[in-house]
Design a protein around this motif. Sequence first.
Motif, PDB file in Angstrom:
ATOM      1  N   TYR A 190       0.794  -1.225   0.000  1.00  0.00           N
ATOM      2  CA  TYR A 190       0.000   0.000   0.000  1.00  0.00           C
ATOM      3  C   TYR A 190       0.828   1.278   0.000  1.00  0.00           C
ATOM      4  O   TYR A 190       0.284   2.367   0.142  1.00  0.00           O
ATOM      5  CB  TYR A 190      -0.941   0.003   1.218  1.00  0.00           C
ATOM      6  N   ASP A 191       2.131   1.177  -0.177  1.00  0.00           N
ATOM      7  CA  ASP A 191       2.979   2.373  -0.180  1.00  0.00           C
ATOM      8  C   ASP A 191       2.976   3.000  -1.568  1.00  0.00           C
ATOM      9  O   ASP A 191       3.969   2.987  -2.298  1.00  0.00           O
ATOM     10  CB  ASP A 191       4.406   2.017   0.255  1.00  0.00           C
ATOM     11  N   ILE A 192       1.839   3.564  -1.933  1.00  0.00           N
ATOM     12  CA  ILE A 192       1.669   4.084  -3.293  1.00  0.00           C
ATOM     13  C   ILE A 192       2.381   5.417  -3.499  1.00  0.00           C
ATOM     14  O   ILE A 192       2.700   5.790  -4.624  1.00  0.00           O
ATOM     15  CB  ILE A 192       0.182   4.223  -3.644  1.00  0.00           C
ATOM     16  N   ALA A 193       2.615   6.156  -2.430  1.00  0.00           N
ATOM     17  CA  ALA A 193       3.315   7.446  -2.494  1.00  0.00           C
ATOM     18  C   ALA A 193       3.688   7.844  -1.077  1.00  0.00           C
ATOM     19  O   ALA A 193       3.126   7.323  -0.099  1.00  0.00           O
ATOM     20  CB  ALA A 193       2.433   8.514  -3.133  1.00  0.00           C
ATOM     21  N   LYS A 194       4.616   8.760  -0.959  1.00  0.00           N
ATOM     22  CA  LYS A 194       4.998   9.268   0.358  1.00  0.00           C
ATOM     23  C   LYS A 194       3.770   9.860   1.040  1.00  0.00           C
ATOM     24  O   LYS A 194       2.991  10.594   0.420  1.00  0.00           O
ATOM     25  CB  LYS A 194       6.083  10.339   0.207  1.00  0.00           C
ATOM     26  N   PRO A 195       3.548   9.556   2.323  1.00  0.00           N
ATOM     27  CA  PRO A 195       2.360  10.066   3.016  1.00  0.00           C
ATOM     28  C   PRO A 195       2.228  11.590   2.891  1.00  0.00           C
ATOM     29  O   PRO A 195       3.197  12.335   3.051  1.00  0.00           O
ATOM     30  CB  PRO A 195       2.597   9.654   4.466  1.00  0.00           C
ATOM     31  N   GLY A 196       1.021  12.018   2.564  1.00  0.00           N
ATOM     32  CA  GLY A 196       0.736  13.438   2.470  1.00  0.00           C
ATOM     33  C   GLY A 196       1.381  14.161   1.313  1.00  0.00           C
ATOM     34  O   GLY A 196       1.501  15.391   1.334  1.00  0.00           O
ATOM     35  N   SER A 197       1.768  13.446   0.257  1.00  0.00           N
ATOM     36  CA  SER A 197       2.511  14.070  -0.849  1.00  0.00           C
ATOM     37  C   SER A 197       1.681  14.314  -2.105  1.00  0.00           C
ATOM     38  O   SER A 197       2.077  15.109  -2.961  1.00  0.00           O
ATOM     39  CB  SER A 197       3.707  13.196  -1.227  1.00  0.00           C
ATOM     40  N   ALA A 198       0.556  13.654  -2.249  1.00  0.00           N
ATOM     41  CA  ALA A 198      -0.199  13.702  -3.505  1.00  0.00           C
ATOM     42  C   ALA A 198      -1.316  14.737  -3.462  1.00  0.00           C
ATOM     43  O   ALA A 198      -1.998  14.909  -2.451  1.00  0.00           O
ATOM     44  CB  ALA A 198      -0.774  12.335  -3.828  1.00  0.00           C
ATOM     45  N   ASP A 199      -1.504  15.404  -4.585  1.00  0.00           N
ATOM     46  CA  ASP A 199      -2.635  16.318  -4.743  1.00  0.00           C
ATOM     47  C   ASP A 199      -3.881  15.575  -5.206  1.00  0.00           C
ATOM     48  O   ASP A 199      -5.003  16.021  -4.964  1.00  0.00           O
ATOM     49  CB  ASP A 199      -2.307  17.393  -5.781  1.00  0.00           C
ATOM     50  N   MET A 200      -3.651  14.453  -5.882  1.00  0.00           N
ATOM     51  CA  MET A 200      -4.774  13.722  -6.462  1.00  0.00           C
ATOM     52  C   MET A 200      -4.432  12.244  -6.574  1.00  0.00           C
ATOM     53  O   MET A 200      -3.318  11.873  -6.937  1.00  0.00           O
ATOM     54  CB  MET A 200      -5.111  14.293  -7.849  1.00  0.00           C
ATOM     55  N   VAL A 201      -5.386  11.392  -6.226  1.00  0.00           N
ATOM     56  CA  VAL A 201      -5.302   9.950  -6.452  1.00  0.00           C
ATOM     57  C   VAL A 201      -6.459   9.573  -7.362  1.00  0.00           C
ATOM     58  O   VAL A 201      -7.604   9.954  -7.109  1.00  0.00           O
ATOM     59  CB  VAL A 201      -5.380   9.156  -5.133  1.00  0.00           C
ATOM     60  N   LEU A 202      -6.163   8.844  -8.430  1.00  0.00           N
ATOM     61  CA  LEU A 202      -7.169   8.471  -9.410  1.00  0.00           C
ATOM     62  C   LEU A 202      -7.230   6.960  -9.560  1.00  0.00           C
ATOM     63  O   LEU A 202      -6.192   6.289  -9.609  1.00  0.00           O
ATOM     64  CB  LEU A 202      -6.837   9.088 -10.776  1.00  0.00           C
ATOM     65  N   LYS A 239      -2.472  14.845   0.344  1.00  0.00           N
ATOM     66  CA  LYS A 239      -2.363  16.023   1.194  1.00  0.00           C
ATOM     67  C   LYS A 239      -3.753  16.352   1.738  1.00  0.00           C
ATOM     68  O   LYS A 239      -4.768  15.918   1.180  1.00  0.00           O
ATOM     69  CB  LYS A 239      -1.866  17.225   0.383  1.00  0.00           C
ATOM     70  N   HIS A 240      -3.826  17.160   2.786  1.00  0.00           N
ATOM     71  CA  HIS A 240      -5.115  17.679   3.211  1.00  0.00           C
ATOM     72  C   HIS A 240      -5.648  18.579   2.102  1.00  0.00           C
ATOM     73  O   HIS A 240      -4.938  19.434   1.572  1.00  0.00           O
ATOM     74  CB  HIS A 240      -4.981  18.457   4.520  1.00  0.00           C
ATOM     75  N   GLY A 241      -6.873  18.359   1.718  1.00  0.00           N
ATOM     76  CA  GLY A 241      -7.444  19.066   0.579  1.00  0.00           C
ATOM     77  C   GLY A 241      -7.244  18.341  -0.729  1.00  0.00           C
ATOM     78  O   GLY A 241      -7.752  18.785  -1.762  1.00  0.00           O
ATOM     79  N   GLY A 242      -6.521  17.212  -0.704  1.00  0.00           N
ATOM     80  CA  GLY A 242      -6.287  16.434  -1.910  1.00  0.00           C
ATOM     81  C   GLY A 242      -7.539  15.704  -2.371  1.00  0.00           C
ATOM     82  O   GLY A 242      -8.442  15.407  -1.580  1.00  0.00           O
ATOM     83  N   VAL A 243      -7.575  15.394  -3.657  1.00  0.00           N
ATOM     84  CA  VAL A 243      -8.761  14.826  -4.297  1.00  0.00           C
ATOM     85  C   VAL A 243      -8.585  13.344  -4.589  1.00  0.00           C
ATOM     86  O   VAL A 243      -7.530  12.915  -5.088  1.00  0.00           O
ATOM     87  CB  VAL A 243      -9.076  15.578  -5.601  1.00  0.00           C
ATOM     88  N   LEU A 244      -9.614  12.569  -4.310  1.00  0.00           N
ATOM     89  CA  LEU A 244      -9.720  11.183  -4.760  1.00  0.00           C
ATOM     90  C   LEU A 244     -10.762  11.148  -5.859  1.00  0.00           C
ATOM     91  O   LEU A 244     -11.931  11.493  -5.640  1.00  0.00           O
ATOM     92  CB  LEU A 244     -10.143  10.262  -3.617  1.00  0.00           C
ATOM     93  N   GLY A 245     -10.349  10.767  -7.071  1.00  0.00           N
ATOM     94  CA  GLY A 245     -11.262  10.666  -8.201  1.00  0.00           C
ATOM     95  C   GLY A 245     -11.488   9.211  -8.571  1.00  0.00           C
ATOM     96  O   GLY A 245     -10.529   8.456  -8.757  1.00  0.00           O
TER      97      GLY A 245
END
Length: 262
Positions: free
Chosen positions: A128-140, A166-172
């Motif tokens: 589940y380590d898809i990216a550094k914690p809190g680093s992404a603006d968007m996950v799709l 990140k806080h405010g980041g989007v899950l699409g």
Amino acid sequence: MRFLPIVFAAIAIVAPAMAAPADMAAILAGPQRSEANKARDQFRHPVETLNFFGLKPAMTVVEITPSGGWYTEILAPYLRDHGRYIGAGAFGGTENGAKSVAKFKAKLDADPANYGKVEVTTFGKDHYDIAKPGSADMVLTFREIHNYVTGGYGPETFKAFYAALKHGGVLGIVEHRLPENAPANREATSGYMKVSTVKRLAEAAGFKFVAASEVNANPRDTADYPDGVWTLPPTYQLGDKDRAKYAAIGESDRMTLKFVKP
């Protein structure tokens, strides 16, 4: 940056479409895209879908299970100069998963001009380590939620999405849509999911629902085929049997959901 509750309410009611970036048309028509993939634009509506999610050129975007790279052909060139594209390839410790990741990497290596800056991580059950914690603006994630759920790691997957953003980041999310009045057990075998199930999983992980779009809806899809969503194009599970009938229906009816990490 944290969103205030009043912002969620406003966005949920009004989700205006944004103009496509000036270079998006060139990317869609570019030679990095296969003709077969371009032909599916009529069903997958990439510009409208990405605009709805709020994609911007300077974002860090994680695509979950890019598989053959349909959206990679669009996202990687779009983000290349100012943002970051991370392909979290399906792995999960399986031989097929490893082959999938290897195939994806080979695609990237074959076109360094477009894909030279792509970052690859592994994703799947217990990975589940898809990216550094809190680093992404968007996950799709596109048409994959049913695999996470039937694989037995749906809740863990949504927690991974949440951790990466990140806080405010989007899950699409785009996913094959099962009617709400259909028997719940059909989610286990059909490839379709109910909107209520996807919302429940996302909200249990901490996400706030923002809005839904009908951009990928297909009212011709009845979602009741014995061989599930794979009966329809592009898979055509039944081969030539009733192929014209299923071609006329087109690709599946899909939910398009936007969530945010508060």
